[in-house]
Write an enzyme that holds these catalytic residues in place. Structure first.
Site, short mmCIF file in Angstrom:
data_model
loop_
_atom_site.label_atom_id
_atom_site.label_comp_id
_atom_site.label_asym_id
_atom_site.label_seq_id
_atom_site.Cartn_x
_atom_site.Cartn_y
_atom_site.Cartn_z
N HIS A 194 -12.45 -16.37 11.68
CA HIS A 194 -11.92 -16.99 10.46
C HIS A 194 -11.17 -18.28 10.77
O HIS A 194 -10.88 -19.06 9.86
CB HIS A 194 -11.00 -16.04 9.72
CG HIS A 194 -11.74 -14.94 9.05
ND1 HIS A 194 -12.62 -15.17 8.02
CD2 HIS A 194 -11.79 -13.61 9.31
CE1 HIS A 194 -13.16 -14.01 7.65
NE2 HIS A 194 -12.68 -13.05 8.42
N ARG A 195 -10.84 -18.45 12.04
CA ARG A 195 -10.17 -19.71 12.38
C ARG A 195 -11.04 -20.90 12.02
O ARG A 195 -10.56 -21.98 11.75
CB ARG A 195 -9.91 -19.77 13.89
CG ARG A 195 -8.61 -19.17 14.25
CD ARG A 195 -8.09 -19.70 15.57
NE ARG A 195 -7.06 -18.78 16.00
CZ ARG A 195 -7.27 -17.78 16.84
NH1 ARG A 195 -8.46 -17.60 17.37
NH2 ARG A 195 -6.30 -16.98 17.16
#
Length: 360
Positions: free
Chosen positions: A281-282
């Site tokens: 998700h970064r």
């Protein structure tokens, strides 16, 4: 000029991508820093040193070893924070941003700092030996050859960069101070790669390209020669460019929180990321932060498609696990791809093909 004269940021030939990435991280350190990779002598450290000179000065609490922000209690070490509560007015000092180098042989104590246990027990007060993370707060932390650092040192560093805090603990005594820095790593890929988990922790990734055009190389040569002959007048040639950069960084920091990105662009980004098979998700968080910062540096309040594309280029390449996995076939522009394309070109192409070129 009180500061040592340094090769100006604006005088670096080419490397637009690296400059953009560095400026973004300077405006918003929470992007998580930038990793520059490239051959020795490609000018990585020149770029980093020159960046520090276009960054605006900052106010810090006088005599505080952690460069605490006198205006914001949420950015203070435990000592300053206690003083805020006792309504102490802080004496302030203006500081210029500097590059703090991280030696490869660093020990954990030297990195995070230590508490003098004897004094704590005998005199009942916390006496600190600040570490490099203290020095780096609100400055640039530069790690050359980051791939040669011990893994656990990198982990501490990246945690601190992500959290913005460093906690020193010894025998039940703990002390916390802010540690928000512009993190810049550089490495020469020929000397070994970085573990994928560590790669993902760097916000942005840029390959410093050696200049192959004769005229570019000639220009580099001329500029370096002129700089060495007469640094002062060379610096003055670029003074207005440097000043404009500083002003645009100041403005960008001011307006960053109000920059918006449309629902449509967000959807496009998420679709692309899913398509590329990026799990972390970064990826989207970093891309959005970067796109907003690019707009802010340009003095604009809304992210454009161009901003998003640039941001994807900086934030996604190192997060693609395998550039050849599930190629977005429906948008393969040309089937007769040369077999010899190097990995990063393939990756870049893959990112670009996903982003539709539509015009507003």
């Amino acid at each position: 000029m009180s500061r040592k004269i340094i090769y100006p940021f604006g005088a670096v030939v080419g490397q637009e991508k690296a400059k953009k990435a560095l400026l973004c991280c300077a405006v918003d350190p929470s992007i998580g820093g930038v990793l520059l990779t490239g051959d020795k002598g490609a000018g990585k450290s020149t770029l980093v040193r020159s960046l520090s000179h276009v960054l605006p000065n900052f106010e810090a609490v006088l005599e505080c070893p952690f460069n605490c922000n006198p205006e914001n209690p949420l950015e203070m070490c435990d000592n300053c924070y206690e003083n805020v509560n006792s309504a102490n007015d802080f004496e302030k000092v203006e500081k210029t941003m500097k590059v703090v180098d991280l030696p490869l042989s660093i020990t954990v104590d030297r990195l995070v700092g230590t508490i003098d246990i004897k004094k704590a027990l005998n005199e009942g007060r916390r006496v600190l030996q600040p570490g490099i993370l203290a020095n780096a707060n609100r400055n640039i932390l530069y790690i050359d050859e980051v791939n040669l650092l011990d893994d656990y040192v990198i982990d501490i560093l990246l945690d601190s960069a992500a959290m913005g805090w460093n906690t020193i603990e010894r025998e039940g005594i703990s002390f916390k101070h802010p540690s928000r820095f512009v993190l810049i790593g550089s490495m020469n890929p020929e000397e070994g790669e970085l573990r994928p988990q560590l790669l993902d922790r760097f916000g942005l990734y840029v390959e410093i390209e050696s200049l192959f055009e004769a005229e570019d190389r000639l220009e580099v040569l001329k500029r370096v020669e002129n700089f060495q002959k007469d640094p002062i007048s060379f610096y003055e040639t670029y003074a207005s460019i440097e000043k404009n950069l500083t002003e645009s960084i100041k403005l960008a920091k001011k307006i960053l929180n109000d920059v918006t990105i449309s629902e449509e662009l967000l959807k496009m980004l998420i679709d692309s990321i899913i398509h590329l098979g990026i799990k972390t998700h970064r990826a989207e968080i970093t891309t959005i932060k970067t796109a907003k910062t690019i707009a802010a540096l340009d003095g604009r309040m809304e992210v454009s498609l161009e901003d998003l594309k640039t941001a994807m280029d900086l934030a996604l390449i190192h997060r693609l696990s395998n550039p050849n996995s599930n190629p977005p076939s429906q948008s393969m522009e040309n089937e007769n791809n040369e077999e010899m394309e190097d990995e990063s070109k393939k990756k870049r192409k893959q990112i670009r093909q996903l982003v539709p070129h539509h015009h507003h």
